[in-house]
Motif scaffolding. Sequence first.
Motif, PDB file in Angstrom:
ATOM      1  N   ARG A 256       0.900  -0.819  -0.273  1.00 17.57           N
ATOM      2  CA  ARG A 256      -0.028   0.200  -0.448  1.00 17.57           C
ATOM      3  C   ARG A 256       0.769   1.288   0.324  1.00 17.57           C
ATOM      4  NH1 ARG A 256      -5.045   1.370   3.979  1.00 17.57           N
ATOM      5  NH2 ARG A 256      -6.157   0.236   3.130  1.00 17.57           N
ATOM      6  N   TRP A 257       0.260   2.109  -0.668  1.00 16.74           N
ATOM      7  CA  TRP A 257       0.997   3.020  -0.132  1.00 16.74           C
ATOM      8  C   TRP A 257      -0.314   4.587  -0.665  1.00 16.74           C
ATOM      9  CZ3 TRP A 257       6.202   4.436  -1.256  1.00 16.74           C
ATOM     10  CH2 TRP A 257       6.715   3.449  -1.800  1.00 16.74           C
ATOM     11  N   VAL A 258       0.893   4.994   0.447  1.00 19.34           N
ATOM     12  CA  VAL A 258      -0.296   6.186   1.354  1.00 19.34           C
ATOM     13  C   VAL A 258       0.248   7.820   0.507  1.00 19.34           C
ATOM     14  CG1 VAL A 258      -1.027   7.286   3.662  1.00 19.34           C
ATOM     15  CG2 VAL A 258      -0.098   5.020   3.160  1.00 19.34           C
ATOM     16  N   LEU A 259      -0.459   8.455  -0.411  1.00 23.99           N
ATOM     17  CA  LEU A 259      -0.297   9.318  -1.215  1.00 23.99           C
ATOM     18  C   LEU A 259      -1.340  10.647  -0.975  1.00 23.99           C
ATOM     19  CD1 LEU A 259      -0.074   7.783  -4.434  1.00 23.99           C
ATOM     20  CD2 LEU A 259       1.807   8.020  -2.675  1.00 23.99           C
ATOM     21  N   PRO A 260      -0.979  11.935  -0.782  1.00 21.63           N
ATOM     22  CA  PRO A 260      -1.309  12.357  -0.825  1.00 21.63           C
ATOM     23  C   PRO A 260      -2.333  13.532  -1.756  1.00 21.63           C
ATOM     24  CG  PRO A 260       0.606  13.821  -1.388  1.00 21.63           C
ATOM     25  CD  PRO A 260       0.779  12.335  -1.374  1.00 21.63           C
ATOM     26  N   LEU A 261      -3.460  13.935  -1.366  1.00 21.10           N
ATOM     27  CA  LEU A 261      -5.005  14.330  -2.433  1.00 21.10           C
ATOM     28  C   LEU A 261      -5.537  14.802  -1.585  1.00 21.10           C
ATOM     29  CD1 LEU A 261      -6.239  13.192  -5.530  1.00 21.10           C
ATOM     30  CD2 LEU A 261      -7.596  12.651  -3.769  1.00 21.10           C
ATOM     31  N   LEU A 262      -4.747  16.289  -1.970  1.00 26.19           N
ATOM     32  CA  LEU A 262      -5.075  17.522  -1.028  1.00 26.19           C
ATOM     33  C   LEU A 262      -5.741  18.396  -1.914  1.00 26.19           C
ATOM     34  CD1 LEU A 262      -2.555  17.602   2.084  1.00 26.19           C
ATOM     35  CD2 LEU A 262      -4.876  16.726   1.896  1.00 26.19           C
TER      36      LEU A 262
ATOM     37  N   GLY B 166      -4.754  10.145   1.182  1.00 21.45           N
ATOM     38  CA  GLY B 166      -4.794  11.545   2.342  1.00 21.45           C
ATOM     39  C   GLY B 166      -5.596  12.458   1.796  1.00 21.45           C
ATOM     40  N   VAL B 167      -7.101  12.488   2.254  1.00 21.93           N
ATOM     41  CA  VAL B 167      -8.045  13.804   1.378  1.00 21.93           C
ATOM     42  C   VAL B 167      -7.801  14.707   2.601  1.00 21.93           C
ATOM     43  CG1 VAL B 167      -8.869  11.846  -0.147  1.00 21.93           C
ATOM     44  CG2 VAL B 167     -10.109  12.187   2.166  1.00 21.93           C
TER      45      VAL B 167
ATOM     46  N   GLU C  34     -12.518  20.458   5.007  1.00 25.32           N
ATOM     47  CA  GLU C  34     -12.847  20.624   3.062  1.00 25.32           C
ATOM     48  C   GLU C  34     -14.349  20.143   3.177  1.00 25.32           C
ATOM     49  OE1 GLU C  34     -10.503  18.757   5.234  1.00 25.32           O
ATOM     50  OE2 GLU C  34      -8.614  19.504   4.589  1.00 25.32           O
ATOM     51  N   GLU C  35     -14.620  20.786   1.907  1.00 22.92           N
ATOM     52  CA  GLU C  35     -15.833  20.383   1.327  1.00 22.92           C
ATOM     53  C   GLU C  35     -16.034  19.358   1.069  1.00 22.92           C
ATOM     54  OE1 GLU C  35     -18.882  22.737   1.048  1.00 22.92           O
ATOM     55  OE2 GLU C  35     -17.730  24.368   1.882  1.00 22.92           O
ATOM     56  N   ILE C  36     -17.337  18.723   0.931  1.00 20.12           N
ATOM     57  CA  ILE C  36     -16.716  16.818   0.643  1.00 20.12           C
ATOM     58  C   ILE C  36     -17.802  17.013  -0.805  1.00 20.12           C
ATOM     59  CG2 ILE C  36     -19.632  16.841   0.942  1.00 20.12           C
ATOM     60  CD1 ILE C  36     -19.645  14.054   1.615  1.00 20.12           C
ATOM     61  N   ASP C  37     -18.015  17.763  -1.471  1.00 17.42           N
ATOM     62  CA  ASP C  37     -18.299  17.855  -2.864  1.00 17.42           C
ATOM     63  C   ASP C  37     -16.971  17.965  -3.748  1.00 17.42           C
ATOM     64  OD1 ASP C  37     -20.591  16.867  -3.059  1.00 17.42           O
ATOM     65  OD2 ASP C  37     -21.592  19.371  -3.345  1.00 17.42           O
ATOM     66  N   THR C  38     -16.044  18.874  -3.262  1.00 12.28           N
ATOM     67  CA  THR C  38     -14.673  19.148  -3.428  1.00 12.28           C
ATOM     68  C   THR C  38     -13.736  17.918  -3.382  1.00 12.28           C
ATOM     69  OG1 THR C  38     -15.270  21.408  -2.519  1.00 12.28           O
ATOM     70  CG2 THR C  38     -12.450  20.302  -3.290  1.00 12.28           C
ATOM     71  N   VAL C  39     -13.922  17.124  -2.248  1.00 10.06           N
ATOM     72  CA  VAL C  39     -13.417  16.351  -1.887  1.00 10.06           C
ATOM     73  C   VAL C  39     -13.445  15.271  -3.319  1.00 10.06           C
ATOM     74  CG1 VAL C  39     -11.904  14.474  -0.774  1.00 10.06           C
ATOM     75  CG2 VAL C  39     -12.234  16.890   0.178  1.00 10.06           C
ATOM     76  N   LEU C  40     -14.632  14.508  -2.958  1.00 12.32           N
ATOM     77  CA  LEU C  40     -15.137  13.799  -4.244  1.00 12.32           C
ATOM     78  C   LEU C  40     -15.425  14.509  -5.294  1.00 12.32           C
ATOM     79  CD1 LEU C  40     -18.872  13.113  -2.586  1.00 12.32           C
ATOM     80  CD2 LEU C  40     -17.353  11.522  -2.533  1.00 12.32           C
ATOM     81  N   ASP C  41     -15.182  14.649  -5.842  1.00  9.41           N
ATOM     82  CA  ASP C  41     -14.806  15.899  -7.374  1.00  9.41           C
ATOM     83  C   ASP C  41     -12.919  14.424  -7.663  1.00  9.41           C
ATOM     84  OD1 ASP C  41     -16.750  16.379  -7.919  1.00  9.41           O
ATOM     85  OD2 ASP C  41     -16.007  18.622  -7.868  1.00  9.41           O
TER      86      ASP C  41
ATOM     87  N   LEU D 244     -11.141  12.250  -5.850  1.00  8.05           N
ATOM     88  CA  LEU D 244     -11.326  11.346  -5.581  1.00  8.05           C
ATOM     89  C   LEU D 244     -12.114  11.118  -7.612  1.00  8.05           C
ATOM     90  CD1 LEU D 244     -12.974  10.343  -2.153  1.00  8.05           C
ATOM     91  CD2 LEU D 244     -10.308   9.579  -3.574  1.00  8.05           C
ATOM     92  N   ASP D 245     -12.830  11.474  -7.821  1.00 12.19           N
ATOM     93  CA  ASP D 245     -14.060  10.760  -8.977  1.00 12.19           C
ATOM     94  C   ASP D 245     -13.103  11.045  -9.886  1.00 12.19           C
ATOM     95  OD1 ASP D 245     -15.651  10.391  -7.925  1.00 12.19           O
ATOM     96  OD2 ASP D 245     -17.270  11.855  -8.519  1.00 12.19           O
ATOM     97  N   ALA D 246     -11.680  12.096 -10.222  1.00 10.82           N
ATOM     98  CA  ALA D 246     -10.834  12.114 -11.362  1.00 10.82           C
ATOM     99  C   ALA D 246      -9.836  10.562 -10.795  1.00 10.82           C
ATOM    100  CB  ALA D 246     -10.321  13.183 -11.213  1.00 10.82           C
ATOM    101  N   VAL D 247      -8.963  10.826  -8.975  1.00 17.94           N
ATOM    102  CA  VAL D 247      -8.194   9.902 -10.058  1.00 17.94           C
ATOM    103  C   VAL D 247      -8.491   8.392 -10.015  1.00 17.94           C
ATOM    104  CG1 VAL D 247      -6.620  11.422  -8.391  1.00 17.94           C
ATOM    105  CG2 VAL D 247      -8.291   9.529  -7.166  1.00 17.94           C
ATOM    106  N   GLY D 248     -10.154   8.360  -9.707  1.00 17.49           N
ATOM    107  CA  GLY D 248     -10.679   6.829 -10.094  1.00 17.49           C
ATOM    108  C   GLY D 248     -10.566   6.437 -11.859  1.00 17.49           C
ATOM    109  N   GLU D 249     -10.095   7.667 -12.566  1.00 15.83           N
ATOM    110  CA  GLU D 249     -10.159   7.639 -13.611  1.00 15.83           C
ATOM    111  C   GLU D 249      -9.225   6.903 -13.781  1.00 15.83           C
ATOM    112  OE1 GLU D 249     -12.494   7.724 -16.150  1.00 15.83           O
ATOM    113  OE2 GLU D 249     -13.389   8.719 -14.619  1.00 15.83           O
TER     114      GLU D 249
END
Length: 338
Positions: free
Chosen positions: A238-244, A266-267, A276-283, A285-290
């Motif tokens: 597992r790699w623990v990576l920033p997604l801020l 790391g969200v 953090e705004e939940i919609d911003t973080v979900l956006d 996550l959606d982007a890295v899901g690609e």
Amino acid sequence: MADTFNYRIDHHGSLVRPAGLARDDADAVDAAVQDVVAYQRKLRSTVVTDGGYPYEDFRSPVLDGLSGVRRTGETDGLGLACWVAEALPKADGPLVADRVKRLGELTATAPKVTLPAPSYLAATLYDAELAASGGPASARELGEGFAGILRAEIARLVDAGVRLIQLDNPLLLAATAPDEVSVGALSFADALAVDALAVRLDTRPEGVRIGVCPGWAAPASVDRAKAERLYAEVPADRWVLPLLTGSEAEHDLVRALPEERDVCFGVVDAARPGLEEIDTVLDRLDAVGELKDLEDAAVAPSRGFADIADRPLVAVDDQRRKLVLVETLARYVWGNEF
């Protein structure tokens, strides 16, 4: 990874200590650890830790159990006590494995242990001036000494029932930048070689994950070849990576990650009180899901909340809101299957 969902809601390990907790009072520490385990269970974290409560800082689980290292009496710019290696380190016995057995008795939730990476210890404890008086001849030699100790301790932790072990080197991610950046006293190549020695176990029970957190923030830009080398040479699960921020550098770290490796994003920013705004973080996550199958992913704060016991990064209430947000985000992404 079929069992990644077991550890979807993660955190780095260190939590804000109760006010007035005396680390030299074993009964008080034990009671506080019981409380923090119950706290994590209420937050529905999929792993539990002792919050780092027994320790002065995130290196203490290792440094407190070694000979050959010495505290200098100075502190660095972050407030960490400075240590040096006067000889190749030796473990005076199990480091934290005995204490973790008690943690496992407190809950059915999987125990997690976070330790300093051997590359970080070598990068910060090596002193070239001590080489002539019996000190390690090189930072690489020192790192290999730490790696042997960490590898043996990881095996003990697995035997004790720990299913998620994380090694932290806050200096490593900076070395994936295009410019040549050393990892403290180590070269990038030596840092990778040292950490590879620690995480390469011959056997492990099903469900055990060994993770590496190479830093809390991405550099301004990432050399994809260096990131690929990082993942290729250190066989962590597992790699623990920033997604801020959702920056191109954060995405490049994900693009370079081999398909068979897990990732924990790391969200939420553990060093900033604002939520953090939940919609911003979900956006994000959606982007890295690609770029990466989110079925092989988890979420966590960006770092520990109090890697130095007396220097928490946020207040207790802010920490709770951040952890609740991580739990909420996980259920938005993966539903309630865990």
